[in-house]
Scaffold this active site. Structure first.
Site, PDB file in Angstrom:
ATOM      1  N   CYS A   1      -6.572 108.517 110.231  1.00 34.32           N
ATOM      2  CA  CYS A   1      -7.133 109.460 109.261  1.00 34.32           C
ATOM      3  C   CYS A   1      -8.302 108.840 108.498  1.00 34.32           C
ATOM      4  CB  CYS A   1      -6.045 109.923 108.296  1.00 34.32           C
ATOM      5  SG  CYS A   1      -6.639 111.075 107.030  1.00 34.32           S
TER       6      CYS A   1
ATOM      7  N   CYS B   1       2.048 111.922 104.747  1.00 33.31           N
ATOM      8  CA  CYS B   1       1.728 113.047 103.873  1.00 33.31           C
ATOM      9  C   CYS B   1       2.103 114.390 104.466  1.00 33.31           C
ATOM     10  CB  CYS B   1       0.246 113.030 103.499  1.00 33.31           C
ATOM     11  SG  CYS B   1      -0.885 113.317 104.891  1.00 33.31           S
TER      12      CYS B   1
END
Length: 368
Positions: A91, A187
């Protein structure tokens, strides 16, 4: 200076923004919208409130499509192929920094910033991540993949602080999230049920095993299979390879009268190999997709006379690191890491990250 900072809703990025503004910079808060969960939407609103409290502009960048393509599909593909991914590493490189740089350009800013506990250094014209001054909270491991372009535009204001100091600053500044707990999970999977997440998002399976694909391999990633020892002897049944990772001891659901660990995952035969702790240690690994930071691997002067690079190598986030020698492997683009002493649970899919004695990040790659 005009700076775009990534605001996550947590205390670290909030304090980083506060410190930058206090130093006289023009600060713009930027939050990515990635994968909508109840928690992620709360975090977005927390980031908005922090921007209001600090009286700085606030921008939301919708990156849901990019996050699905670059991070979630990668995460799912790695697990069903028997590897253990680190989605934060991907990410940071593929989504987060690209978003911050896009926002920087749109806003006419000079730099981007984050709330990571790491620093940025420069050596002989090359930028690199350096470990935080206070190593108890160092976050450099997940940043090994950042490029020279990304690093050259980045500021990390929290390099010299620890968590207690950051919380104290947040309290002094009147930030409502000063005692907000740290996030301990991925997340987009707040309940930590990775297998359940993959089951619920079967449409994102890679093409070679997607149930709607005509051309697919016979990977039984979610079906029971055999626990075996290193000689292939059957020890019992597992409940699907996506429930296990190399080095795991707890939650195996099998009792053999001694401590046993996952040594290897074999997706093609749907087997999970168990062994004693001693057999989980390795003296070398191969990594690929290597990104170099403080050294230029194209420049032969970065290597010693035998084309070797001496480094301290971490094989997971919490690893303290082990001395090793890095050489080019025979396979194109791959590198061999040979450790001075065996390391425990080398895990395919995780990152091997190289440092020097000065805590400079030399580079890193994915373990195969």
């Amino acid at each position: 200076m005009k700076i775009v900072i990534g605001l996550s809703g947590g205390v670290d990025s909030s304090v980083a923004a506060y410190l930058l503004k206090k130093a006289g910079n023009e600060v713009i808060g930027c939050t990515m919208r990635t994968f909508d969960t109840e928690r992620s939407l709360r975090e977005l609103e927390d980031a908005r409130k922090i921007a209001e409290k600090l009286d700085i502009p606030f921008v939301v960048m919708d990156r849901r499509k990019e996050f699905e393509e670059e991070v979630i599909r990668y995460f799912i593909s790695e697990y069903v192929h028997g590897r253990t991914p680190n989605p934060c590493c991907i990410c940071n490189r593929r989504v987060k920094w690209q978003t911050l740089l896009d926002c920087m350009r749109e806003q006419g800013a000079d730099k981007v910033a984050t709330g990571h506990y790491s620093g940025i250094g420069e050596l002989e014209g090359r930028y690199y991540i350096k470990k935080a001054d206070k190593l108890d909270k160092d976050q450099s491991y997940a940043l090994y993949n950042l490029t020279q372009e990304e690093l050259s535009h980045t500021i990390m204001p929290l390099s010299g602080y620890n968590k207690d100091e950051v919380r104290a600053i947040a309290c002094e500044a009147g930030l409502f999230n000063s005692d907000k707990p740290d996030s301990q999970e991925i997340c987009f999977i707040p309940d930590k049920d990775y297998a359940g997440f993959i089951e619920r998002h079967r449409e994102l399976l890679p093409e070679d095993i997607n149930p709607n694909s005509v051309d697919k391999t016979d990977l039984k990633w979610n079906e029971p299979g055999n626990f075996v020892d290193i000689h292939g002897n059957i020890l019992g049944q597992h409940k699907g390879i996506i429930n296990y990772t190399v080095g795991q001891r707890k939650g195996l659901g099998i009792a053999l009268g001694k401590r046993i660990f996952v040594r290897e995952i074999r997706p093609l035969s749907n087997e999970v190999v168990l062994s004693d702790n001693e057999e989980v240690f390795s003296d070398s690994l191969i990594c690929e997709k290597v990104n170099f930071q403080a050294v230029d691997f194209e420049n032969i002067s970065a290597w010693d006379a035998d084309a070797r690079l001496n480094a301290i190598v971490k094989i997971r986030y919490a690893d303290k690191g082990t001395r090793a020698v890095i050489t080019r492997a025979k396979e194109d683009g791959r590198y061999l890491v040979s450790f001075e002493q065996p390391v425990r649970a080398v895990t395919p899919g995780q990152a091997a990250v190289f440092y020097d004695e000065e805590n400079r990040l030399l580079g890193g790659g994915l373990i195969v």
